[in-house]
Design an enzyme around this catalytic site. Structure first.
Site, PDB file in Angstrom:
ATOM      1  NE  ARG A   9      -3.307   0.182   2.827  1.00 50.65           N
ATOM      2  CZ  ARG A   9      -3.290   0.794   3.996  1.00 50.65           C
ATOM      3  NH1 ARG A   9      -2.683   0.240   5.033  1.00 50.65           N
ATOM      4  NH2 ARG A   9      -3.878   1.967   4.159  1.00 50.65           N
ATOM      5  CB  SER A  11      -0.248   4.306   4.151  1.00 54.88           C
ATOM      6  OG  SER A  11       0.223   3.095   4.704  1.00 54.88           O
ATOM      7  CE  LYS A  78      -3.970  -3.429  13.570  1.00 55.17           C
ATOM      8  NZ  LYS A  78      -4.155  -2.711  14.842  1.00 55.17           N
ATOM      9  CG  ASP A  79      -4.540  -4.272   7.612  1.00 52.63           C
ATOM     10  OD1 ASP A  79      -5.196  -3.923   8.607  1.00 52.63           O
ATOM     11  OD2 ASP A  79      -3.704  -3.536   7.059  1.00 52.63           O
ATOM     12  CB  SER A 124     -10.276  -0.216  16.913  1.00 55.51           C
ATOM     13  OG  SER A 124     -10.441  -1.389  17.661  1.00 55.51           O
ATOM     14  NE  ARG A 126      -8.232  -4.422  19.019  1.00 51.71           N
ATOM     15  CZ  ARG A 126      -7.375  -3.589  19.590  1.00 51.71           C
ATOM     16  NH1 ARG A 126      -7.181  -3.623  20.894  1.00 51.71           N
ATOM     17  NH2 ARG A 126      -6.717  -2.702  18.872  1.00 51.71           N
ATOM     18  NE  ARG A 127      -6.301   0.324  19.083  1.00 48.86           N
ATOM     19  CZ  ARG A 127      -5.776   0.519  17.875  1.00 48.86           C
ATOM     20  NH1 ARG A 127      -6.423   1.252  16.983  1.00 48.86           N
ATOM     21  NH2 ARG A 127      -4.615  -0.028  17.551  1.00 48.86           N
ATOM     22  NE  ARG A 144     -10.548   4.737   7.781  1.00 48.90           N
ATOM     23  CZ  ARG A 144     -10.779   4.509   6.486  1.00 48.90           C
ATOM     24  NH1 ARG A 144     -12.007   4.463   6.039  1.00 48.90           N
ATOM     25  NH2 ARG A 144      -9.782   4.319   5.650  1.00 48.90           N
ATOM     26  N   GLY A 145      -8.036   7.711   9.293  1.00 54.21           N
ATOM     27  CA  GLY A 145      -6.848   8.463   8.912  1.00 54.21           C
ATOM     28  C   GLY A 145      -5.581   7.740   9.281  1.00 54.21           C
ATOM     29  CG  ASN A 146      -1.919   9.334   7.647  1.00 52.50           C
ATOM     30  OD1 ASN A 146      -2.030  10.146   8.560  1.00 52.50           O
ATOM     31  ND2 ASN A 146      -1.583   9.694   6.424  1.00 52.50           N
ATOM     32  CB  VAL A 147       0.425   7.250  12.237  1.00 50.07           C
ATOM     33  CG1 VAL A 147       1.140   7.807  13.460  1.00 50.07           C
ATOM     34  CG2 VAL A 147       0.242   5.746  12.388  1.00 50.07           C
ATOM     35  CB  THR A 149      -4.695  11.900   9.827  1.00 52.58           C
ATOM     36  OG1 THR A 149      -4.186  12.182   8.520  1.00 52.58           O
ATOM     37  CG2 THR A 149      -6.097  12.482   9.953  1.00 52.58           C
ATOM     38  NE  ARG A 150      -6.470   6.336  12.546  1.00 54.75           N
ATOM     39  CZ  ARG A 150      -7.117   5.195  12.683  1.00 54.75           C
ATOM     40  NH1 ARG A 150      -7.202   4.615  13.857  1.00 54.75           N
ATOM     41  NH2 ARG A 150      -7.683   4.606  11.648  1.00 54.75           N
ATOM     42  CB  CYS A 237     -19.158 -14.122  18.573  1.00 52.78           C
ATOM     43  SG  CYS A 237     -18.605 -12.732  19.587  1.00 52.78           S
TER      44      CYS A 237
END
Length: 316
Positions: A9, A11, A78-79, A124, A126-127, A144-147, A149-150, A237
């Site tokens: 990718r 990114s 995890k993707d 997430s 989960r988080r 959303r967004g890359n590192v 951006t976040r 589940c």
């Protein structure tokens, strides 16, 4: 062998991870060319749960593998959906980065120091579920967004904090931005978090041989257990899921310790279970712990209502 075409990718995090793999292959004597590929997850502004979950980051790269445009692909493990992809093989799982999550908060605060009502961003489920279960009175906001951006949401004062994967910050040289490494007792990581998957076509014996040296046995065993648990839960589940397997020393040699979480989106219900099993049987261990969660009520939790693969998340 001719030059290995390694798909990635575009990114910054993805290319950094792919370049690391390329460096290892070049050190082993292979020539490597990075080939950038745009995925649906890169161009869509929608939440991952709305566009199909984890698979949106992998499908375009997998198509490039299958049609011969590239020879090797590097994914954040995890993707990848837990179901095998016909014609493709995860040929190597390199040594894992630290799998834990981190907090990036204003004023250097930790989770326990954030005032009630603080706004914490994460993409997430989960988080979000595990943060809600801590009962700290935080407001969880989807992002959303890359590192960059976040983290920018915090530095620009739009959010009080964000939660990210430590592995992503480490690979980008940005661990200094983290204000706390979150203990898995509080927030378990996503299955496979911190690990990379080096994938190629099953019929390319030459490529399989070239990348085999990158495989780390302990990492592969651990993530196999985590992904087996997720795969077993997907049939019955819809709750967000966290899991972490660790290699431990038992009375008779190496064993595998697996911890897992399943809970409701609002944090009112949380199931945390653990199990220890043989090092050589990671899939069976994951399946057994998944069944314990289901028997204890995971199947009845009203979690995310989207597809099962949306319960994992991308790190960037």
């Amino acid at each position: 062998m001719t030059t290995l075409r390694l798909g990635t990718r575009r990114s910054r995090l993805a290319t950094t991870q792919s370049q690391w793999v390329a460096d290892q292959l070049e050190a082993a004597g292979h020539e490597v060319e990075l080939v950038e590929i745009t995925t649906e997850g890169d161009v869509s502004a929608q939440a991952l749960t709305a566009i199909g979950g984890t698979g949106v980051f992998a499908s375009a790269i997998r198509h490039a593998l299958l049609d011969g445009r590239i020879d090797v692909a590097v994914h954040s493990l995890k993707d990848l959906p837990t179901a095998p992809e016909p014609g493709l093989t995860i040929a190597a799982v390199p040594v894992r980065e630290d799998s834990r999550d981190v907090l990036v908060a204003r004023d250097g605060l930790t989770l326990g120091e954030l005032p009630q009502g603080s706004v914490v961003g994460t993409g997430s489920p989960r988080r979000a579920a595990q943060l809600a279960a801590l009962g700290l009175g935080l407001e969880i906001r989807p992002i959303r967004g890359n590192v960059d951006t976040r983290i920018g949401f915090v530095t620009e004062g739009l959010l009080d904090a964000v939660v990210l994967a430590r592995a992503g910050l480490s690979r980008l040289g940005r661990l200094g931005d983290a204000t706390e490494v979150i203990d898995p007792i509080q927030v378990l990581p996503a299955p496979g978090q911190g690990a990379l998957a080096v994938e190629c076509r099953s019929d390319r014996a030459d490529v399989l041989d070239a990348v085999a040296s990158l495989d780390d046995a302990d990492t592969r065993v651990a993530v196999t257990a985590e992904r087996a648990l997720l795969r077993a839960l997907e049939a019955g589940c819809t709750a967000p899921v966290g899991a972490l397997a660790e290699v431990v020393e038992g009375d008779d040699g190496l064993e595998l310790s697996l911890r897992a979480f399943a809970g409701s989106d609002d944090g009112t219900i949380e199931l945390r279970r653990s199990l220890v099993g043989p090092y050589t049987e990671p899939e069976a261990l994951g399946a057994r712990l998944a069944q314990i969660l289901l028997d204890d009520g995971a199947a009845d939790i009203e979690g995310t209502t989207t597809t099962a693969t949306s319960r994992s998340e991308h790190v960037s």
